[in-house]
Design an enzyme around this catalytic site. Structure first.
Site, mmCIF file in Angstrom:
data_model
loop_
_atom_site.group_PDB
_atom_site.id
_atom_site.type_symbol
_atom_site.label_atom_id
_atom_site.label_comp_id
_atom_site.label_asym_id
_atom_site.label_seq_id
_atom_site.Cartn_x
_atom_site.Cartn_y
_atom_site.Cartn_z
ATOM 1 N N CYS A 247 2.576 -4.939 6.787
ATOM 2 C CA CYS A 247 2.462 -4.391 5.556
ATOM 3 C C CYS A 247 3.115 -4.289 4.560
ATOM 4 O O CYS A 247 4.530 -3.684 5.393
ATOM 5 C CB CYS A 247 1.222 -3.977 5.316
ATOM 6 S SG CYS A 247 -0.701 -4.867 5.870
ATOM 7 N N HIS B 101 0.709 -1.339 0.087
ATOM 8 C CA HIS B 101 -0.254 -0.148 -0.044
ATOM 9 C C HIS B 101 0.632 1.170 0.714
ATOM 10 O O HIS B 101 1.968 1.868 0.320
ATOM 11 C CB HIS B 101 -0.751 -0.003 1.282
ATOM 12 C CG HIS B 101 -0.256 0.236 2.569
ATOM 13 N ND1 HIS B 101 0.338 1.431 2.806
ATOM 14 C CD2 HIS B 101 0.055 -0.905 3.457
ATOM 15 C CE1 HIS B 101 0.325 1.247 4.480
ATOM 16 N NE2 HIS B 101 1.111 -0.179 4.589
#
Length: 506
Positions: free
Chosen positions: A416, A397
Site C-alpha cells: 500500500c 492510507h
C-alpha cells in the site's frame, strides 16, 4: 507535430531541520504547448481499469481475408526508411537490427503495421506482462489509419503521429540517442570502492571521479585530482539527477548510482519509453498520481499540480503494483483487516500479549481465524484510508509511523501507499460535499467511530513506476530501480521485437 506536455512528479532536494528531504515539485509546462521535454519528475500514465485488461495480440498484423494497401514506389521507400532505423530510435531494440525490411508489398505493410502497433501501444504481448504490471495499453488496430494515409499520400504525417503524444516520451527518445552514443564510446569506468570521497580530498580516486562526472556533465573539468568547490557542486548536481541526498560527498549510494553502466542506462530508458506507450491519448483532468519508485504523490487539476506529498511505497518483495483506478471514498478511523500472509509471518508469532497491547482482535476460530487491528492511534492505517477498487487489495492510507518520511529511501510498506499528509488530501477530495466539511471530518476523527465518507466525485488514481526522465534542457535524470523491473522490461521488449521480426520474415 503537436506534442502534449504532461506533468510528472519530481523530487527536489531541500533541507529541513538539518535533514535532507524530498519535496515533490512539478516542472513541466502547460499542456497545449509543443514538446518541451519534462524535467526531474515522474510521468503519469493512465492504466487499465482496476483489473488488468486484455491487450491486443502482439502482431496479428492483419487477417488474410483483409486486403492490404498497395504501396507506391515512393511510399515503399518511406516505409523502408521508417523500419530501417525506427525500432532502434523508438527503443524497441537494444541493438540495431541487421535484418533488412521485407521487399514485397504485403511483407512491408505487415512490418509497418507491427511497428505502428509497437510504437503507439507498446511492444509487449499479453503474456509478457507480470501480474503486478496492471497498467496496460488499450488494443490498437493501425490498419484503418494506415490505409487512409496510403490512399491520401499522407504517410509522413501518419509516421510522425505514431509515438505517444507526450513531451516526456520525446525527452526519453533524445536521451536514448545520447546514452547509446556514450555506450558506443565505451561508457565510463567503474569507480573503485573505498572510503567516502569528501571535499578537500586529493588523489587518483578524485581524478577518476572527475572523469566519470564529465561524461554526463559537460561543465565538469575532467583534469585534476583535487576535490574542490566546483567538484562538490558537480557531485551535488549528479546526486539530484539520481534522486539522492545532495550532500556533495560520494558515499555508498552515490557511488552505486555512478557505477550503473551506460548500457544499463540505455535499457532503463527503453523500459520507461515502453511505459509511456501504455498511456491513452488523454488523462483524467482531476487525478492523483503516485510514482512508486520515487515514493511521491501529486494531485493534478488538468496539468496543474495542486498538492504534493511524500509517500512510503512497497519494499522489494512487497511491490506496489502499477495500476489505474478511481478513489470513491475515504474511510475515517479505519480498522486494519490484516492480510493472512502478514499475520502469519509477522504478527501471530509475537504472541497474544503483543496483539492485545497493540489493539488486535482475533475474529473467527480455527483455520478461518483472522486478525483485525481496531481503529485508533495504534492502527497501522492511521486515521484515513482512501479506497479504490483493484485486484491487489492496495490503497492509500495514513500511518502512525512518521519517521520514514524523513528518509530518501521510502520503500518500506507491504504494498500500500502510506501518505505524509493524509488529512490534507482528505479535505481536498471531500471539497464540495455538504456532509463533509473540514469541521465534520475533524469531529468524526475525534469521535473515533469508523465512518465511510463518499467523495462528491470519484477521482482517478494512477500508481506508476518511473525511473528515467528528461529535464527541460535535455539532461537525463534517473532513479533507482528497486524492483528490478527496468531490466526485465527491456529484455522483454528486445525478445518480443525479435519474435515479431522473425514472424514477419517467414
Amino acid at each position: 507535430m503537436y506534442r502534449s506536455a504532461i506533468f510528472a512528479t519530481a523530487t527536489l532536494m531541500t533541507v529541513s531541520t538539518g535533514v535532507a528531504q524530498n519535496a515533490p515539485q512539478s516542472i513541466l509546462p502547460p499542456a497545449a504547448k509543443p514538446a518541451p521535454a519534462p524535467t526531474p519528475q515522474v510521468p503519469v500514465p493512465q492504466a487499465t481499469p482496476a483489473a488488468p485488461q486484455a491487450q491486443a495480440a502482439p502482431v496479428p498484423v492483419v487477417a488474410p481475408s483483409v486486403p492490404l494497401p498497395q504501396l507506391s514506389p515512393e511510399q515503399a521507400k518511406q516505409i523502408t526508411a521508417m523500419l530501417a532505423g525506427g525500432s532502434f530510435a523508438q527503443g524497441l531494440r537494444h541493438e540495431a537490427s541487421a535484418t533488412p525490411p521485407p521487399a514485397d508489398n504485403d511483407g512491408l505493410v505487415r512490418a509497418a503495421l507491427d511497428y505502428a502497433r509497437a510504437v503507439h501501444a507498446g511492444r509487449l504481448a499479453t503474456a509478457d506482462f507480470q501480474e503486478d504490471w496492471g497498467l496496460r495499453p488499450a488494443a490498437y488496430d493501425p490498419l484503418p489509419d494506415f490505409a487512409a494515409a496510403v490512399q491520401g499520400n499522407r504517410l509522413a504525417r501518419w509516421i510522425a503521429m505514431l509515438p505517444p503524444p507526450y513531451s516526456g516520451y520525446d525527452g526519453l527518445q533524445k536521451g536514448l540517442t545520447a546514452y547509446r552514443a556514450i555506450a558506443a564510446r565505451g561508457g565510463w569506468k567503474t569507480l573503485a570502492a573505498g572510503s567516502d570521497l569528501v571535499p578537500g580530498a586529493k588523489g587518483p580516486r578524485v581524478r577518476a571521479l572527475r572523469q566519470r562526472l564529465a561524461i554526463e556533465d559537460k561543465s565538469v573539468e575532467p583534469l585534476g585530482d583535487v576535490y574542490d568547490k566546483e567538484l562538490t557542486a558537480a557531485v551535488q548536481r549528479a546526486q539530484r539527477r539520481y534522486g539522492l541526498n545532495p550532500t556533495g560527498s560520494v558515499a555508498t549510494q552515490t557511488l552505486a548510482a555512478l557505477n550503473v553502466s551506460a548500457d544499463n542506462r540505455v535499457k532503463q530508458i527503453m523500459a520507461n519509453m515502453e511505459r509511456w506507450r501504455w498511456l491513452p491519448a488523454e488523462l483524467a483532468k482531476k487525478r492523483i498520481q503516485v510514482n512508486i519508485a520515487a515514493a511521491v504523490l501529486t494531485v493534478f487539476d488538468g496539468d496543474q499540480p495542486i498538492m504534493s506529498m511524500k509517500g512510503v511505497t512497497g519494499r522489494p518483495g512487497d511491490e506496489t503494483p502499477m495500476l489505474q483506478s478511481s478513489i470513491h471514498s475515504v474511510v475515517l478511523n479505519p480498522p486494519w483487516n490484516v492480510p493472512s500472509g502478514i499475520a502469519e509471518r509477522e504478527l501471530w508469532p509475537k504472541g497474544a500479549g503483543y496483539l492485545k497491547t497493540n489493539g488486535f482482535k482475533v475474529i473467527g476460530e480455527g483455520p478461518n481465524k483472522r486478525l483485525q487491528q481496531q481503529a485508533g492511534p495504534l492502527s497501522a492505517l492511521g486515521r484515513y484510508k482512501f479506497d479504490f477498487d483493484n485486484p491487489y487489495a492496495v490503497y492509500l492510507h495514513d500511518t502512525p509511523a512518521q519517521a520514514k518520511f524523513a528518509s530518501f529511501d521510502r520503500l518500506a510498506s507491504h504494498g500500500c501507499v502510506r501518505l505524509e499528509k493524509p488529512a490534507d488530501l482528505a479535505r481536498l477530495l471531500l471539497q464540495g460535499s455538504p456532509d463533509w466539511t473540514p469541521e465534520a471530518i475533524q469531529a468524526t476523527i475525534a469521535g473515533g467511530k469508523t465512518t465511510r465518507a463518499k467523495l462528491p466525485e470519484a477521482v482517478t488514481v494512477y500508481l506508476l513506476y518511473w525511473t528515467a526522465f528528461a529535464s527541460a534542457n535535455g539532461t537525463m535524470n534517473f532513479r533507482a530501480d528497486p524492483y528490478n523491473w527496468d531490466g526485465i522490461l527491456a529484455d522483454k521488449i528486445e525478445k518480443r521485437s525479435a519474435i515479431q521480426a522473425a514472424t514477419i520474415a517467414r
